[in-house]
Design an enzyme around this catalytic site. Structure first.
Site, PDB file in Angstrom:
ATOM      1  CG  HIS A 170      -4.511  -3.440  -0.264  1.00 22.88           C
ATOM      2  ND1 HIS A 170      -4.776  -3.603  -1.611  1.00 22.88           N
ATOM      3  CD2 HIS A 170      -4.705  -4.647   0.314  1.00 22.88           C
ATOM      4  CE1 HIS A 170      -5.117  -4.867  -1.834  1.00 22.88           C
ATOM      5  NE2 HIS A 170      -5.082  -5.517  -0.680  1.00 22.88           N
ATOM      6  CB  SER A 171      -7.359  -3.959   3.348  1.00 20.36           C
ATOM      7  OG  SER A 171      -6.233  -4.455   4.059  1.00 20.36           O
ATOM      8  CB  SER A 184      -9.595 -14.410   0.121  1.00 25.38           C
ATOM      9  OG  SER A 184     -10.560 -13.912   1.011  1.00 25.38           O
ATOM     10  CD  GLU A 215     -13.278   6.479  10.959  1.00 23.53           C
ATOM     11  OE1 GLU A 215     -13.013   6.304  12.176  1.00 23.53           O
ATOM     12  OE2 GLU A 215     -12.416   6.834  10.135  1.00 23.53           O
TER      13      GLU A 215
END
Length: 451
Positions: free
Chosen positions: A337-338, A208, A122
């Protein structure tokens, strides 16, 4: 035969020389596990009179009919589980017999992770942090596997293993500091959110690029083997990452070098928007293990006890036998997923609701505890309130902290600053002072940097 004898003779000479080395060096060498010379030592003497294949690259028999091997020659690898969806133990012999305190710790870590995810997700939606990835639905794979490891074992994660680090004792303050890239961040604000790492907890910093951790983990495991450390490596990745070339390299190196490593695949159904039926045509990831010479198992990733049992046994044997193991944990990614993804574009709400309401690892463990009178509705309400308050305290603290010192952009590459870095730093400061109205210097830490 001459080559084999020569190798054996050379090996004997080397061992003899090592045993004659005086003092501590010799005693340490003799404590090390014996390294096998390799295939040459184990290869059977060549006999051209036998009507059987003598090729060194495979063990097989001749056949006189043409037949291609079908991909479904072996039926689907079964999914090992301990609990059913209602939290009932199916076979008492498989119950790990964990204490009430251990099970409560499992549950509290899983739910605390879930709470942290909701708050940080959030916060990203509100523009407070730049990026986030939730772990919804996969909490059982994190906690079950982390609990089965030794604290000295090395963890290589992908990017959805925050629960492993949480179980090892990484504090909420540090999770928040990393996501906010503030002055308390161990990475000094140089990484994007959820790229955690902790040297003290033997958790290698997340990177990453997909699957780069797999061959790195194989190398770390080989180093542990050579040092005879009685430690193992666990390497986490998703089924999508298993399609990368790095996975092949890591699997093959680990098998041929006989490394104490656990490859832990979280098969959660989707690699971003790519479903498994577009990711591979074979029987998942566990089916690939035998092709590399690895012992493999498929487990119910929503059953924290099944994950615990499988990881514990794989860890024991990996260290004792110096060989790699492959665990495929079948689970489901409930969240997007993200924060850069909208999963409603490629899957239905009904599909997600099934896994969230009917087959969630947290609810399954709660059923188990409730049946034993270890957890009540009042306990649940109290813990949810307490855990949210704890997360919010860390959240508010991180949000108020200053950003890392700007000078840290140039440190930790070389022991001493090089002329070109000094030149770049000076140019940066000239620019920032010239346009200082665009740079909020008051938001950055000004503590002196120790070189």
């Amino acid at each position: 035969m001459a080559a084999v004898k020569s190798m054996n003779k050379l090996y004997g000479v080397c061992v003899h020389a090592a045993r004659r080395t005086a003092g501590l060096k010799a005693s340490r060498l003799l404590q090390h596990r014996a390294f096998r010379v390799g295939a040459v030592q184990r290869q059977q003497p060549f006999d051209s009179s036998l009507e059987k294949p003598q090729f060194p690259g495979a063990s097989a028999e001749f056949v006189d009919h043409l037949e291609f091997i079908q991909p479904n020659v072996i039926s689907g690898i079964p999914v090992y589980r301990v609990m059913d969806r209602q939290g009932n133990i199916i076979d008492p012999s498989q119950d790990p017999q964990l204490s009430k305190e251990q099970v409560l710790n499992f549950y509290q870590k899983m739910t605390l992770l879930n709470t942290m995810d909701r708050i940080l997700y959030e916060s990203q939606r509100q523009g407070r942090i730049s990026f986030y990835m939730t772990n919804y639905g996969e909490e059982g794979t994190h906690i079950g596997s982390a609990a089965a490891l030794d604290p000295e074992d090395i963890v290589f994660g992908q990017y959805r293993e925050a629960g492993v680090l949480m179980y090892r004792g990484f504090p909420l303050d540090m999770f928040m500091a990393q996501c906010y890239a503030n002055a308390d961040d161990l990475g000094k604000g140089r990484q994007m959110p959820v790229h955690y790492g902790s040297k003290d907890l033997n958790f290698v910093t997340i990177s990453s690029p997909l699957a780069t951790q797999i061959p790195q983990a194989a190398g770390a495991a080989y180093a542990l083997k050579r040092e005879n450390m009685n430690r193992a490596v666990i390497c986490y990745f998703g089924e999508g990452a298993a399609s990368e070339g790095d996975a092949h390299a890591g699997f093959n190196f680990s098998a041929t070098l006989e490394c104490p490593i656990i490859f832990f695949c979280r098969n959660n159904g989707y690699a971003i928007s790519t479903p498994t039926n577009e990711q591979y045509r074979g029987d998942g990831i566990a089916a690939r293990g035998p092709g590399y010479g690895m012992l493999s198992i498929r487990v119910d990733g929503n059953d924290v006890f099944a994950v615990y049992n499988a990881t514990k046994e794989a860890r024991r044997r990996a260290v004792a036998e110096n060989q790699p193991f492959l665990i495929e944990a079948m689970t489901y990614r409930i969240g997007h997923h993200s924060t850069s993804d909208d999963s409603s574009a490629y899957r239905s709400v009904d599909e997600v609701n099934y896994w969230d309401k009917q087959d969630h690892p947290i609810s399954r463990l709660r059923h188990y505890m409730t049946a034993r009178n270890w957890w009540s509705e009042d306990d649940e309400k109290s813990w949810r309130k307490q855990s949210r308050k704890t997360v919010m305290v860390a959240f508010e603290k991180a949000e108020k902290r200053l950003k890392p010192n700007i000078e840290l952009m140039f440190t930790d590459v070389y022991q001493e600053m090089t002329p070109n870095l000094n030149k770049q730093r000076d140019a940066m400061w000239r620019h920032m002072k010239q346009y200082k109205e665009h740079y909020p210097f008051e938001l950055f830490d000004k503590e002196p940097i120790s070189q």
